[in-house]
Scaffold this motif. Sequence first.
Motif, PDB file in Angstrom:
ATOM      1  N   GLU A 116       0.818  -1.210   0.000  1.00  0.00           N
ATOM      2  CA  GLU A 116       0.000   0.000   0.000  1.00  0.00           C
ATOM      3  C   GLU A 116       0.852   1.261   0.000  1.00  0.00           C
ATOM      4  OE1 GLU A 116      -3.331   0.100   2.665  1.00  0.00           O
ATOM      5  OE2 GLU A 116      -3.956  -1.916   2.103  1.00  0.00           O
ATOM      6  N   GLY A 117       2.063   1.177  -0.527  1.00  0.00           N
ATOM      7  CA  GLY A 117       2.885   2.360  -0.692  1.00  0.00           C
ATOM      8  C   GLY A 117       3.684   2.783   0.528  1.00  0.00           C
ATOM      9  N   MET A 118       3.694   1.965   1.561  1.00  0.00           N
ATOM     10  CA  MET A 118       4.424   2.280   2.783  1.00  0.00           C
ATOM     11  C   MET A 118       5.321   1.101   3.136  1.00  0.00           C
ATOM     12  SD  MET A 118       3.118   5.249   3.761  1.00  0.00           S
ATOM     13  CE  MET A 118       3.116   5.493   5.515  1.00  0.00           C
ATOM     14  N   ALA A 119       6.431   1.400   3.791  1.00  0.00           N
ATOM     15  CA  ALA A 119       7.327   0.345   4.251  1.00  0.00           C
ATOM     16  C   ALA A 119       7.651   0.558   5.718  1.00  0.00           C
ATOM     17  CB  ALA A 119       8.612   0.353   3.429  1.00  0.00           C
ATOM     18  N   ARG A 120       7.691  -0.545   6.454  1.00  0.00           N
ATOM     19  CA  ARG A 120       8.089  -0.493   7.864  1.00  0.00           C
ATOM     20  C   ARG A 120       9.580  -0.260   7.960  1.00  0.00           C
ATOM     21  NH1 ARG A 120       6.132  -6.083  10.113  1.00  0.00           N
ATOM     22  NH2 ARG A 120       6.494  -6.473   7.947  1.00  0.00           N
ATOM     23  N   VAL A 121       9.973   0.530   8.937  1.00  0.00           N
ATOM     24  CA  VAL A 121      11.389   0.732   9.221  1.00  0.00           C
ATOM     25  C   VAL A 121      11.602   0.631  10.723  1.00  0.00           C
ATOM     26  CG1 VAL A 121      11.868   2.157   7.203  1.00  0.00           C
ATOM     27  CG2 VAL A 121      11.122   3.252   9.308  1.00  0.00           C
ATOM     28  N   THR A 122      12.818   0.288  11.093  1.00  0.00           N
ATOM     29  CA  THR A 122      13.174   0.212  12.509  1.00  0.00           C
ATOM     30  C   THR A 122      14.222   1.273  12.794  1.00  0.00           C
ATOM     31  OG1 THR A 122      12.833  -2.175  12.458  1.00  0.00           O
ATOM     32  CG2 THR A 122      14.005  -1.293  14.336  1.00  0.00           C
ATOM     33  N   LEU A 123      13.942   2.107  13.783  1.00  0.00           N
ATOM     34  CA  LEU A 123      14.887   3.114  14.245  1.00  0.00           C
ATOM     35  C   LEU A 123      14.970   3.025  15.757  1.00  0.00           C
ATOM     36  CD1 LEU A 123      13.626   6.099  12.067  1.00  0.00           C
ATOM     37  CD2 LEU A 123      15.735   4.816  11.722  1.00  0.00           C
ATOM     38  N   ASN A 124      16.159   2.833  16.264  1.00  0.00           N
ATOM     39  CA  ASN A 124      16.372   2.744  17.717  1.00  0.00           C
ATOM     40  C   ASN A 124      15.478   1.694  18.375  1.00  0.00           C
ATOM     41  OD1 ASN A 124      18.299   4.860  17.599  1.00  0.00           O
ATOM     42  ND2 ASN A 124      16.640   6.355  17.620  1.00  0.00           N
ATOM     43  N   GLY A 125      15.245   0.580  17.688  1.00  0.00           N
ATOM     44  CA  GLY A 125      14.471  -0.515  18.264  1.00  0.00           C
ATOM     45  C   GLY A 125      12.969  -0.365  18.164  1.00  0.00           C
ATOM     46  N   ASN A 126      12.480   0.701  17.544  1.00  0.00           N
ATOM     47  CA  ASN A 126      11.042   0.911  17.375  1.00  0.00           C
ATOM     48  C   ASN A 126      10.698   0.996  15.898  1.00  0.00           C
ATOM     49  OD1 ASN A 126      10.216   1.075  20.142  1.00  0.00           O
ATOM     50  ND2 ASN A 126      11.201   3.066  20.232  1.00  0.00           N
ATOM     51  N   TYR A 127       9.441   0.719  15.595  1.00  0.00           N
ATOM     52  CA  TYR A 127       8.978   0.717  14.212  1.00  0.00           C
ATOM     53  C   TYR A 127       8.230   1.990  13.856  1.00  0.00           C
ATOM     54  CZ  TYR A 127      10.001  -4.258  14.005  1.00  0.00           C
ATOM     55  OH  TYR A 127      10.628  -5.474  14.023  1.00  0.00           O
ATOM     56  N   GLY A 128       8.377   2.368  12.605  1.00  0.00           N
ATOM     57  CA  GLY A 128       7.620   3.445  11.991  1.00  0.00           C
ATOM     58  C   GLY A 128       7.451   3.094  10.528  1.00  0.00           C
ATOM     59  N   TYR A 129       7.048   4.061   9.717  1.00  0.00           N
ATOM     60  CA  TYR A 129       6.808   3.800   8.298  1.00  0.00           C
ATOM     61  C   TYR A 129       7.365   4.936   7.446  1.00  0.00           C
ATOM     62  CZ  TYR A 129       3.486   0.350  10.019  1.00  0.00           C
ATOM     63  OH  TYR A 129       2.907  -0.715  10.670  1.00  0.00           O
ATOM     64  N   ILE A 130       7.898   4.548   6.286  1.00  0.00           N
ATOM     65  CA  ILE A 130       8.334   5.524   5.295  1.00  0.00           C
ATOM     66  C   ILE A 130       7.456   5.384   4.051  1.00  0.00           C
ATOM     67  CG2 ILE A 130      10.726   5.678   6.090  1.00  0.00           C
ATOM     68  CD1 ILE A 130      11.500   3.735   3.808  1.00  0.00           C
ATOM     69  N   ASP A 131       7.380   6.479   3.286  1.00  0.00           N
ATOM     70  CA  ASP A 131       6.640   6.428   2.027  1.00  0.00           C
ATOM     71  C   ASP A 131       7.583   6.035   0.896  1.00  0.00           C
ATOM     72  OD1 ASP A 131       8.067   8.732   1.344  1.00  0.00           O
ATOM     73  OD2 ASP A 131       6.346  10.067   1.572  1.00  0.00           O
ATOM     74  N   LYS A 132       7.096   6.066  -0.335  1.00  0.00           N
ATOM     75  CA  LYS A 132       7.892   5.628  -1.488  1.00  0.00           C
ATOM     76  C   LYS A 132       9.112   6.507  -1.742  1.00  0.00           C
ATOM     77  CE  LYS A 132       4.211   3.287  -3.960  1.00  0.00           C
ATOM     78  NZ  LYS A 132       3.432   3.187  -5.199  1.00  0.00           N
ATOM     79  N   THR A 133       9.112   7.732  -1.222  1.00  0.00           N
ATOM     80  CA  THR A 133      10.263   8.619  -1.412  1.00  0.00           C
ATOM     81  C   THR A 133      11.326   8.415  -0.330  1.00  0.00           C
ATOM     82  OG1 THR A 133       9.404  10.464  -0.082  1.00  0.00           O
ATOM     83  CG2 THR A 133       8.738  10.376  -2.419  1.00  0.00           C
ATOM     84  N   GLY A 134      10.998   7.599   0.678  1.00  0.00           N
ATOM     85  CA  GLY A 134      11.925   7.373   1.783  1.00  0.00           C
ATOM     86  C   GLY A 134      11.710   8.309   2.952  1.00  0.00           C
ATOM     87  N   LYS A 135      10.701   9.162   2.861  1.00  0.00           N
ATOM     88  CA  LYS A 135      10.382  10.101   3.939  1.00  0.00           C
ATOM     89  C   LYS A 135       9.666   9.369   5.077  1.00  0.00           C
ATOM     90  CE  LYS A 135       7.616  14.132   5.038  1.00  0.00           C
ATOM     91  NZ  LYS A 135       6.523  14.992   4.585  1.00  0.00           N
TER      92      LYS A 135
END
Length: 93
Positions: free
Chosen positions: A1-20
């Motif tokens: 759906e155009g978003m990817a999970r990322v891990t930063l400092n042991g927690n998850y968030g999401y980036i869009d297709k531009t990497g933001k």
Amino acid sequence: EGMARVTLNGNYGYIDKTGKLVVASKYRLAEDFSDGLALVFRDKKYGYVDKTGKEIIPIQFEESYSFKNGLAIVYVKKRLVFLDKNGTLYNED
């Protein structure tokens, strides 16, 4: 759906297709987006966020599953119930 999970400092968030980073990395667990919402876990509870990071359904469930066809399964008072994307519970006594 155009978003990817990322891990930063042991927690998850999401980036869009531009990497933001569009959903802050503040969740201990996170699932892929499904039906426009993502299942997230924080403070020993589950809830759902949209693609802007807004908690559409507050983090309040002890166990939950991702949305599919407009419904998710959650546990309320140790009972399995269905939840719609408006936060309405079905089959709750």
